[in-house]
Design a protein around this motif. Structure first.
Motif, short mmCIF file in Angstrom:
data_model
loop_
_atom_site.label_atom_id
_atom_site.label_comp_id
_atom_site.label_asym_id
_atom_site.label_seq_id
_atom_site.Cartn_x
_atom_site.Cartn_y
_atom_site.Cartn_z
N GLN A 12 6.44 22.75 17.53
CA GLN A 12 6.22 24.11 18.00
C GLN A 12 4.94 24.15 18.82
N ALA A 13 4.80 25.16 19.64
CA ALA A 13 3.61 25.30 20.47
C ALA A 13 2.38 25.55 19.61
N ASP A 14 1.23 25.16 20.12
CA ASP A 14 -0.01 25.40 19.36
C ASP A 14 -0.24 26.89 19.15
N THR A 15 0.27 27.74 20.04
CA THR A 15 0.10 29.19 19.88
C THR A 15 0.92 29.74 18.71
N ALA A 16 1.91 28.96 18.24
CA ALA A 16 2.73 29.37 17.09
C ALA A 16 2.08 28.98 15.77
N GLY A 17 1.01 28.18 15.81
CA GLY A 17 0.31 27.81 14.59
C GLY A 17 0.34 26.33 14.30
N ARG A 18 -0.20 25.99 13.15
CA ARG A 18 -0.33 24.60 12.74
C ARG A 18 1.02 24.03 12.31
N SER B 33 -3.48 -3.33 14.61
CA SER B 33 -4.80 -3.11 14.00
C SER B 33 -4.71 -2.83 12.51
N LYS B 34 -3.48 -2.60 12.02
CA LYS B 34 -3.20 -2.21 10.64
C LYS B 34 -3.86 -0.88 10.28
N LYS B 35 -4.14 -0.08 11.30
CA LYS B 35 -4.68 1.27 11.09
C LYS B 35 -3.81 2.25 11.89
N LEU B 36 -3.10 3.10 11.15
CA LEU B 36 -2.22 4.10 11.74
C LEU B 36 -2.97 5.42 11.87
N GLN B 37 -2.75 6.11 12.98
CA GLN B 37 -3.30 7.45 13.15
C GLN B 37 -2.16 8.43 13.38
N VAL B 38 -2.29 9.61 12.77
CA VAL B 38 -1.29 10.66 12.92
C VAL B 38 -2.03 11.95 13.22
N GLY B 39 -1.59 12.64 14.26
CA GLY B 39 -2.23 13.91 14.60
C GLY B 39 -2.06 14.25 16.06
N MET C 19 0.83 -1.18 0.00
CA MET C 19 0.00 0.00 0.00
C MET C 19 0.88 1.24 0.00
N GLU C 20 0.66 2.13 -0.93
CA GLU C 20 1.45 3.35 -1.02
C GLU C 20 0.69 4.52 -0.42
N ILE C 21 1.40 5.29 0.39
CA ILE C 21 0.84 6.49 1.00
C ILE C 21 1.78 7.64 0.70
N LYS C 22 1.21 8.75 0.31
CA LYS C 22 1.98 9.98 0.13
C LYS C 22 1.00 11.13 0.28
N THR C 23 1.03 11.76 1.43
CA THR C 23 0.07 12.82 1.71
C THR C 23 0.68 13.88 2.62
N THR C 24 0.09 15.06 2.58
CA THR C 24 0.51 16.17 3.43
C THR C 24 -0.74 16.81 4.01
N PHE C 25 -0.67 17.14 5.29
CA PHE C 25 -1.77 17.83 5.95
C PHE C 25 -1.19 18.66 7.09
N SER C 26 -2.03 19.46 7.73
CA SER C 26 -1.55 20.24 8.86
C SER C 26 -2.47 20.01 10.05
N ILE C 27 -1.89 20.13 11.24
CA ILE C 27 -2.67 19.96 12.47
C ILE C 27 -2.28 21.04 13.47
N LEU C 28 -3.18 21.30 14.40
CA LEU C 28 -2.88 22.20 15.50
C LEU C 28 -2.30 21.33 16.63
N PRO C 29 -1.03 21.53 16.96
CA PRO C 29 -0.36 20.64 17.92
C PRO C 29 -0.59 21.05 19.37
N ILE C 30 -1.76 20.72 19.91
CA ILE C 30 -2.05 21.07 21.30
C ILE C 30 -0.92 20.51 22.18
N TYR C 31 -0.44 21.32 23.08
CA TYR C 31 0.71 21.00 23.95
C TYR C 31 1.98 20.68 23.16
N GLU D 213 -7.80 15.56 16.58
CA GLU D 213 -7.53 15.82 15.17
C GLU D 213 -6.52 14.78 14.67
N LEU D 214 -7.05 13.63 14.23
CA LEU D 214 -6.22 12.50 13.81
C LEU D 214 -6.58 12.08 12.39
#
Length: 125
Positions: free
Chosen positions: A48-54, A82-88, A1-13, A94-95
């Protein structure tokens, strides 16, 4: 399975999690000065802190991209039974989920800077 993606998240803490969707084994920060901490089924990356942005997150199953001056901050393995990865961010819920074909991967994590990165790249082999 090939994955290639980009996204942004707010990194709380100031953290991004990479984990098996069903794990409860989340690593704990020892000093708070680590670039990342890992358990068998989860990795937390300091950002970076969540106050600095996504934070921009790139996820791929191949390391065919040219280095953009990134620094490798982690190299190891991650178990995904589980063969299910979460990132976030666990705290915000926000995963982004990825269905994987295997239950264990080599993982390499790169950052645009060691301290408080605003961009990370996760490569699964």
């Amino acid at each position: 399975m090939e994955i290639k993606t980009t996204f942004s998240i707010l990194p709380i803490y100031g953290q991004v999690a990479i984990l098996d969707a069903e794990t409860a084994d989340i690593p704990e920060w020892k000093t708070g000065n680590e670039s990342c901490v890992a358990a068998a089924q989860a990795i937390l990356v300091a950002t970076q802190a969540d106050t600095a942005g996504r934070v921009t997150v790139h996820v791929s199953t191949s390391n065919d991209e040219e280095s953009r001056g990134e620094l490798k901050i982690f190299s190891g393995t991650i178990s995904i039974p589980s063969k299910k990865l979460q990132v976030g961010n666990i705290i915000s819920g926000e995963l982004t989920s990825f269905d994987l074909g295997a239950s264990e991967y080599s993982i390499h994590i790169y950052a645009n800077r060691v301290e408080e990165p605003s961009e990370i790249r996760i490569v699964l082999d």
